[in-house]
Design a protein around this motif. Sequence first.
Motif, PDB file in Angstrom:
ATOM      1  N   LEU A 180      -2.583   2.876  10.209  1.00  0.00           N
ATOM      2  CA  LEU A 180      -2.413   1.564   9.567  1.00  0.00           C
ATOM      3  C   LEU A 180      -3.752   0.952   9.182  1.00  0.00           C
ATOM      4  CD1 LEU A 180       0.251  -0.010  11.929  1.00  0.00           C
ATOM      5  CD2 LEU A 180       0.588   0.560   9.522  1.00  0.00           C
ATOM      6  N   ILE A 181      -3.782   0.355   8.005  1.00  0.00           N
ATOM      7  CA  ILE A 181      -4.937  -0.389   7.540  1.00  0.00           C
ATOM      8  C   ILE A 181      -4.446  -1.702   6.942  1.00  0.00           C
ATOM      9  CG2 ILE A 181      -4.930   0.735   5.265  1.00  0.00           C
ATOM     10  CD1 ILE A 181      -8.005   0.574   5.314  1.00  0.00           C
ATOM     11  N   ILE A 182      -5.146  -2.788   7.242  1.00  0.00           N
ATOM     12  CA  ILE A 182      -4.811  -4.084   6.660  1.00  0.00           C
ATOM     13  C   ILE A 182      -5.716  -4.264   5.442  1.00  0.00           C
ATOM     14  CG2 ILE A 182      -4.600  -6.564   7.039  1.00  0.00           C
ATOM     15  CD1 ILE A 182      -2.792  -4.761   8.865  1.00  0.00           C
ATOM     16  N   LYS A 183      -5.116  -4.243   4.277  1.00  0.00           N
ATOM     17  CA  LYS A 183      -5.901  -4.339   3.038  1.00  0.00           C
ATOM     18  C   LYS A 183      -6.148  -5.787   2.629  1.00  0.00           C
ATOM     19  CE  LYS A 183      -5.253   0.123   1.018  1.00  0.00           C
ATOM     20  NZ  LYS A 183      -6.607   0.421   0.611  1.00  0.00           N
ATOM     21  N   ARG A 184      -5.219  -6.669   2.985  1.00  0.00           N
ATOM     22  CA  ARG A 184      -5.416  -8.091   2.688  1.00  0.00           C
ATOM     23  C   ARG A 184      -4.591  -8.902   3.682  1.00  0.00           C
ATOM     24  NH1 ARG A 184      -4.685  -8.598  -2.804  1.00  0.00           N
ATOM     25  NH2 ARG A 184      -2.442  -8.724  -2.604  1.00  0.00           N
ATOM     26  N   TYR A 185      -5.198  -9.980   4.195  1.00  0.00           N
ATOM     27  CA  TYR A 185      -4.508 -10.932   5.064  1.00  0.00           C
ATOM     28  C   TYR A 185      -5.226 -12.257   4.892  1.00  0.00           C
ATOM     29  CZ  TYR A 185      -2.032 -12.646   9.236  1.00  0.00           C
ATOM     30  OH  TYR A 185      -1.208 -13.341  10.102  1.00  0.00           O
ATOM     31  N   GLU A 186      -4.657 -13.109   4.035  1.00  0.00           N
ATOM     32  CA  GLU A 186      -5.360 -14.349   3.721  1.00  0.00           C
ATOM     33  C   GLU A 186      -4.391 -15.485   3.444  1.00  0.00           C
ATOM     34  OE1 GLU A 186      -7.648 -12.794   0.507  1.00  0.00           O
ATOM     35  OE2 GLU A 186      -6.119 -13.232  -0.985  1.00  0.00           O
ATOM     36  N   LEU A 187      -4.901 -16.701   3.591  1.00  0.00           N
ATOM     37  CA  LEU A 187      -4.113 -17.904   3.337  1.00  0.00           C
ATOM     38  C   LEU A 187      -3.885 -18.086   1.842  1.00  0.00           C
ATOM     39  CD1 LEU A 187      -5.980 -20.311   5.750  1.00  0.00           C
ATOM     40  CD2 LEU A 187      -3.774 -19.216   6.127  1.00  0.00           C
TER      41      LEU A 187
END
Length: 196
Positions: free
Chosen positions: A37-44
């Motif tokens: 698993l890789i988190i490519k984007r996590y933003e408000l």
Amino acid sequence: MDWYETSSGNIMWKESVKSQSDLSDDEKYIGERYQGLIIKRYELTSKENDVIKALGVEIVVGLDYGNDYTKGNWLQNLSVSFPENELSDDIILPQYVDAKEKDYPFYFSCEELESQRNHMGEKWIFEDGPYRNCKSNQEWSAELSFVEQTKKGYNIQRTISYGFTIDNEQIRLKAIQYITNPSAFQKMVVNQLNGK
């Protein structure tokens, strides 16, 4: 923007983590990928018009685990404290599957899933952008699993949790956590797929 292990053994992802030097002595740096698993984007995110201001999150998760998982889909269940439309008479369920009726229980239809495969350099991609009206204090939590389909049935392979809270028109992202033991609810949904 990497995975690390806390002193209590939990596997977490945090945007500010890029090496061991970003962690305390009792935490362990893992890297940008954990269990495929890789988190490519996590933003408000925010949406605003003359009537409403809404806040939320954008998330993009990639999964690539070699030649494993040739067939599968994403399963997401939600726990929310407030309906999506605050004028709604919807009953708030403690937990429910986030899926369109015809695709239940999976997040993507077969057609949508094809556009998410071998995309952004990953074998499997999950994208979501939930948001809520910020006039109300509330919590939005998701449990997201990649479910593999084999000749023997369906199996949960990877699970994370994420979400956000809104308090006095301020939003706070929840930390992303790798879940080694999915919830009883998530397991129940997969057991139903398997006819149990």
